[in-house]
Design an enzyme around this catalytic site. Sequence first.
Site, mmCIF file in Angstrom:
data_model
loop_
_atom_site.group_PDB
_atom_site.id
_atom_site.type_symbol
_atom_site.label_atom_id
_atom_site.label_comp_id
_atom_site.label_asym_id
_atom_site.label_seq_id
_atom_site.Cartn_x
_atom_site.Cartn_y
_atom_site.Cartn_z
ATOM 1 N N CYS A 129 -88.829 34.986 65.850
ATOM 2 C CA CYS A 129 -88.571 33.845 66.835
ATOM 3 C C CYS A 129 -89.640 32.838 67.321
ATOM 4 C CB CYS A 129 -88.066 33.852 68.181
ATOM 5 S SG CYS A 129 -89.375 34.575 68.857
ATOM 6 N N VAL A 299 -70.468 18.063 63.923
ATOM 7 C CA VAL A 299 -69.767 18.505 62.612
ATOM 8 C C VAL A 299 -70.214 19.879 61.906
ATOM 9 C CG1 VAL A 299 -68.997 17.451 60.115
ATOM 10 C CG2 VAL A 299 -69.021 15.468 62.505
ATOM 11 N N ASP A 395 -70.804 16.562 78.950
ATOM 12 C CA ASP A 395 -71.585 16.750 80.129
ATOM 13 C C ASP A 395 -71.500 14.834 80.545
ATOM 14 O OD1 ASP A 395 -72.091 18.885 80.605
ATOM 15 O OD2 ASP A 395 -73.975 19.594 80.312
ATOM 16 N N GLU A 838 -80.426 51.103 64.806
ATOM 17 C CA GLU A 838 -80.449 52.586 64.377
ATOM 18 C C GLU A 838 -79.330 53.181 63.476
ATOM 19 O OE1 GLU A 838 -80.698 56.597 67.361
ATOM 20 O OE2 GLU A 838 -80.737 54.673 68.049
ATOM 21 N N ARG A 916 -76.252 61.331 78.074
ATOM 22 C CA ARG A 916 -77.948 60.560 78.444
ATOM 23 C C ARG A 916 -77.597 59.487 80.206
ATOM 24 N NH1 ARG A 916 -83.388 59.158 78.647
ATOM 25 N NH2 ARG A 916 -83.552 59.841 75.861
ATOM 26 N N THR A 1046 -82.293 63.269 73.114
ATOM 27 C CA THR A 1046 -81.520 64.938 73.475
ATOM 28 C C THR A 1046 -80.929 65.406 72.770
ATOM 29 O OG1 THR A 1046 -79.049 63.502 74.136
ATOM 30 C CG2 THR A 1046 -80.769 63.021 75.735
ATOM 31 N N GLU A 1304 -88.090 51.747 76.757
ATOM 32 C CA GLU A 1304 -86.261 51.386 77.622
ATOM 33 C C GLU A 1304 -86.604 51.973 79.114
ATOM 34 O OE1 GLU A 1304 -83.499 53.648 75.063
ATOM 35 O OE2 GLU A 1304 -85.356 54.931 75.136
#
Length: 1368
Positions: A129, A299, A395, A838, A916, A1046, A1304
């Site tokens: 970005c 358009v 709007d 992933e 998990r 895990t 995470e």
Amino acid sequence: MGSLKNEEEMGQIVEESREAILYVNGVRKVLPDGLAHLTLLEYLRDVGLTGTKLGCGEGGCGACTVMISHYDRKLKKCVHYAVNACLAPLYSVEGMHVITVEGVGNHKRGLHPIQKSLERYHGSQCGFCTPGFIMSMYALLRSSQTPPTEEQIEESLAGNLCRCTGYRPIVDAFRVFAKTDDALYADKSSLSLQGGEFVCPSTGKPCSCGSKTVNDIDTNGQSICSAAYKPVSYSEVDGSTYTDKELIFPPELLLRKLTPLSLSGLGGLKWYRPLTVKYVLELKEKYPNAKLLVGNTEVGIEMRLKRIQYQVFISVTHVPELNMLNVKEDGIEIGAAVRLTELLNLLREVVTQRPAHETSACKAFIEQLKWFAGTQIKNVASVGGNVCTASPISDLNPLWMAARAKFQIINCKGNIRTTPAEKFFLGYRKVDLAGDEILLSIFLPWTRRFEYVKEFKQAHRRDDDIAIVNAGMRVCLEEKGEEWVVSDASIAYGGVAPLSLCAIKTKEFLIGKKWNQDVLQGALNVLRTDILIKEDAPGGMVEFRKSLTLSFFFKFFLWVLHQIEGKKPIKEKVLLSHLSAIKSFHRPPLVASQDYEIKKHGTSVGSPEVHLSSRLQVTGEAEYTDDTPMPPNGLHAAFVLSKKPHARILAIDDSGAKSSPGFAGIFFAKDVPGSNKIGPVVMDEELFAAEFVTCVGQVIGVVVADTHENAKRAAGNVHVEYEELPAILSIEDAVSAKSFHPNTEKFLRKGDVDLCFQSDQCDKIIDGKVQVGGQEHFYLEPHSSLVWTMDGGNEVHMISSTQAPQKHQKYVSHVLGLPMSKVVCKTKRIGGGFGGKETRSAFLAAAAAIPSYLMNRPVKITLDRDIDMMTSGQRHSFLGKYKVGFTNNGKVLALDLQIYNNAGNSLDLSLAILERAMFHSDNVYEIPNVRIFGSVCFTNFPSHTAFRGFGGPQGMLIAENWIQRIALELKKSPEEIREMNFQGEESILHYGQQLEHCTLAQLWNELKLSCDFLKARDEVNEFNVHNRWKKRGVAMIPTKFGISFTTKFMNQAGALVNVYTDGTVLVTHGGVEMGQGLHTKVAQVAASAFNISLSSVFISETSTDKVPNASPTAASASSDMYAAAVLDACEQIKARMEPIASQRNFSSFAELATACYLERIDLSAHGFYITPDIGFDWSIGKGKPFRYYTYGAAFTEVEIDTLTGDFHTRTANVFMDLGYSLNPAIDVGQVEGAFIQGLGWVALEELKWGDAAHKWIPPGCLYTCGPGSYKIPSLNDIPFKFNVSLLKGHPNVKAIHSSKAVGEPPFFLASAVFFAIKDAIIAARAETGHTGWFPLDNPATPERIRMACLDEFTAPFISFDFHPKLSV
């Protein structure tokens, strides 16, 4: 060149242009005829300017932002503004200068101060970005006469989305340009007026934005059009140069005469650019169905998303009669082609110049335009375009209607008629325009004394979002004694019918009445019958929309009263506590702090270094998969997708595809050379559906053609005949039909739950259920793969945007029937992944590999955003059914939990995600007796997949829901209940693992101290007492997140380290750089290991032929594992170097490396790491699944508007224990990014599927499949105060250099926002005597917030236990 009409036909004298030209970054380009179908973005990327990115294709993300400069003949000066290149038709910028990120600065010639600042402030993570942000800021600075305010900077970035950073570092990087003293960023001393150039006060650079006439610019004998950069000064920071020369406006374009254009495009498309209204009308007569264009913002989307094909475009940007803006004695005349930004600027000017009572309508338009769209859209979208599109949620149209605007309409004969705005809208996208008529202008009258106009809008997100409901309201009052009587009124709504609607009965009721409480009640009663929304209305949320019609009128009533109060004494005063309903919101500038200690280890580890690729990212030079140049003979691929959630395929007719332009081939299941069965864990998916489809968006086949657009068109021409079968479209459906994936039932137990419930230990037992919503990854870079064969098709190579190159290698070898040793997958970097790349990216590469292998040609596939969202899966929605026993003082004794996740149509990683979630279902709470049963539901949706947190946040959110409920049952604060149930050192968890080095208590106490929780609680209570319609809430939430895969075998990592004789080091490892700074941290570890500078270490790419069998870059564990593997390799090389190094002192590492080479010492090593001491046995439900835990806690304060459901996060304090951070700046960036992404999950981002809850969506289809309908947090959603602190003095003995994983763990802390919202809702409900527990699902959207705040405006439509619908 296209034909240019002769002068007589034009009806005007023009100098005929021989060619259409465009300047790009100072370079002259001649545009040939035949390109009318291209957008500016397609053109730029085709000519190799790939810094401008395709993120969404609908102007919703800002990744494609560029700056346009043109000479405005009205203003007699050059104007600069940002636009979305993905929507701008190529010919619309003819005769203009386009500057892309490459034209601003680059790493060879030097960075522009904007680029340098963003790099220095860590404002670029994945970098996809970044060029868009740079260009939005650059356009603002080039167009500002004086340095912009912080507010202007934030407003200019409203149309840019970032999924990684959480925006804070971007704001910090850009706000330096708002300061008056920019000495550090622009060396002012070297500036002078060279060659008559104007020095722009905003950038301190030469530019033409300040020149008043053409003659200000000396064009004699200067060849300025080639971008001549002259590095002139050295920045003290790191010795690199930056340029003192902006690209100026090309003189040729100043001197060039405007000419009409008549050009063409593919498929017989015609493009006209007339210069007079007469010629427009002639064209309209000739082509009654022609589309008049200004910005193409509507358009363009119709053509891309709705696949509507138009044949004739008339660009009216240069027609003077349509672009006039006249301020008259009785009002403002606005040409239909006037752009919204121009209108906004004029209105802002008018408000300062005219008497206040005349500009009430102007002020309403200013407010409404602020939230209308992103800056890039407002810069090109026209007033008339918005009016004539006649969107039911426009709007502006309700405001035109309310403000007594009149529309001037002209026909082909030149006759002009006037119609009031109220009468212009006839039906769904139908207006009062005949085939030979166009809208000429709009007349907005001044408001009269005691006439008040007000705007209203409620959307899912404030910035750049379409309305759910909007309104324009006007009332004109007359003074009669002490009373005020309504002499005229108008109430208009959008979002309540197929067209903008006037509440006629309400208007009639109001006229002649006194403006008091009685008229309010009467009007509300009339409104309920006046505005009717059908139960099955498209868009859903019917009860919410009905309540908004009343809430808006109530706000309007109070606002008008308040306006009069300021001028005259009045009988009815607004109660002080009611003022909160009408206080306008003003966002204060962001206040943020980052608090951490630097623990250096060697030369580099522990230092807050900037991201290694950030310099390339801020200049747009960093390459992503789709930026890879297409090899000769290359083809583009597109999928043939299922349109049914569950069906048998009866027949496929591909004749339409084969006759499509550019078609090269089409492939189905029968064409797969190897196996058609794929899957990451179990092979339960088909690459191409052969006989049955089990979801909308399942791949049936793949088409290849010469261009991306042709491939899509050909795929769209494949006709599939289905026999529909019953579909399962929710977790509840799956549970009742026992539709589960095989072998996915799991149990965890601790203590004896049944015995505890039956004994008298528990004073109270509660049960309930929690629905947890899903979430789209919305990585800014869509899925992309480029596959090619080598050596006559004996080998297959690919470049892919993936977190798991090894999975791509495996899938491709499997479907082609090749050994893995002949398949190579490379990944340089990816533009965000978050788990979505992933496993779900691998089928894409496998599908593209089929045509590439069979045709022996390179094939590239890049998914459009809507297809990406429809096909590649999201975060799992969950359903939790709990039963909890606890004592009267709040101690939790037993938890019995059933937990289900919605896997979709294949298993993918859903079982590991469920596991998990079960591991994390205690969050941080000590529970003596636990029983958890989990199961994975099979549903007819695309397979859901990994997403940051991997099930952990869903499990923890369910836990926090019952904690909060216990607090309500016992009338205690949730924080008190949390604290008394904390786990601590040596706690044994419900799956048998014992906690070691638990820092939860320290974090919690430091957080409480930092936010002064009790004081904050008191202040919020005080605020709530004095404000009836705004409420505040606070919450503190803890988290612990287990670090490891895990699945035990995945906890392994390899790396290859090469030392060269010049002392530089090349590192390759199995991890993928996706913005999280993995390569930077790994390079820091290598630099410290060899005691060399960070700049001596390079990491090129991740490749399966360098490091084999790598696990996916996931589970937050990559820094731990790959840094350790690299350290292992470095130690091996150091051990080999040691005998030489000990002989004498070497002046440099290069000298030592050369000496070792001369002694024939191997300077290459393969390092390896396995995570020790982990393992779990599901047969007994006990073990040690995690190496260690990362702890965190967060405090938030929010404010909600109880009448609309709008909310703001006022404060967020986040504390994390990250041990001794390898790179605290990168880690803070991860914390902030995870928190804002989590805020999206709990409060903004709602997935809407075609299911029983959303009957207005076709079954199994995803409605929210792009930034237009799916809202991730924007810059406006970040907390006003955003503080991140890393716990000091707690090294982690279980990972490399005492660090901890970070990706995470912070994500769940954003649930503090969710529970603070719930806290505020509790205060609102108490006002109407509702004090019991109530469910609140995530995301807590405006609908859920509003409908939970029960009051007299919701009462007519819902009962107290109303529960808004959610797709789970």
